[in-house]
Design an enzyme around this catalytic site. Structure first.
Site, PDB file in Angstrom:
ATOM      1  N   GLY A 160      -9.300  -7.509 -77.172  1.00  0.00           N
ATOM      2  CA  GLY A 160      -8.910  -7.779 -78.550  1.00  0.00           C
ATOM      3  C   GLY A 160      -9.514  -6.760 -79.498  1.00  0.00           C
ATOM      4  O   GLY A 160      -9.291  -5.561 -79.365  1.00  0.00           O
ATOM      5  N   ASP A 161     -10.299  -7.256 -80.446  1.00  0.00           N
ATOM      6  CA  ASP A 161     -10.958  -6.370 -81.420  1.00  0.00           C
ATOM      7  C   ASP A 161     -12.453  -6.260 -81.144  1.00  0.00           C
ATOM      8  O   ASP A 161     -13.235  -5.993 -82.041  1.00  0.00           O
ATOM      9  CB  ASP A 161     -10.703  -6.849 -82.845  1.00  0.00           C
ATOM     10  CG  ASP A 161     -11.294  -8.219 -83.129  1.00  0.00           C
ATOM     11  OD1 ASP A 161     -11.533  -8.988 -82.173  1.00  0.00           O
ATOM     12  OD2 ASP A 161     -11.519  -8.537 -84.308  1.00  0.00           O
TER      13      ASP A 161
END
Length: 182
Positions: free
Chosen positions: A82-83
């Protein structure tokens, strides 16, 4: 491509864990320290939700490039998912180097990122943990880095903090005030 993230070209979780285990073993042999910086982008979901995944992907690619420029060539920057990114700093003589690197990362992310014809503000919360002092395995360091990162998020984001095995004990005066409701 089984060892690298398709979007950013960074080592993926599998390769990252392998490199972290390797650096931990080397740190135990040499007496030096390995630092793990667990980097989570602040409010990244808002970029995906408001501007779409193409803009989010462009931001992630630029963040990856900025992270690589903020560390030494011998360090590892990986996309955890993801981030979330993880930075592994090898062969450290002092924790201050990890702190300086966290400051460089935060500074690198201060400038807006151009994506999809717009400028996007970006900041990160960074949890720092040191091996082998804070843990002897990659799993230990990831868990501790994640915990330190969440403490940063809980206290305002856009910063860094070191993992603490136990929060500092309250002083006798503070403990007395708390017991008195003060």
């Amino acid at each position: 491509q089984a060892t690298h993230d398709a979007l950013t070209g960074l080592p993926n979780r599998s390769l990252l864990l392998d490199r972290l285990e390797h650096e931990l073993l080397r740190a135990q042999r040499t007496g030096l320290t390995v630092a793990l910086l667990f980097v989570d982008l602040d409010r990244f979901k808002a970029i995906n939700d408001r501007y779409g995944h193409d803009a989010g992907d462009a931001v992630l690619r630029e963040v990856a490039a900025r992270l690589r420029r903020a560390v030494r060539g011998c360090d590892t920057v990986g996309r955890f998912g993801g981030d979330e990114f993880v930075v592994v700093l090898a062969d450290l003589h002092a924790a201050a180097h990890a702190e300086c690197t966290a400051q460089r990362i935060l500074a690198a992310l201060e400038l807006p990122i151009a994506a999809d014809g717009r400028m996007h503000a970006c900041s990160a919360s960074i949890g720092i943990t040191l091996g082998p002092d804070d843990g002897n395995t990659a799993t230990d360091l990831l868990r501790n880095g994640d915990a330190a990162m969440y403490r940063v998020k809980a206290t305002g984001r856009a910063g860094y903090d070191f993992f603490m095995a136990r929060p500092p004990a309250a002083t006798t005066a503070e403990a007395g005030m708390a017991a008195d409701g003060g």
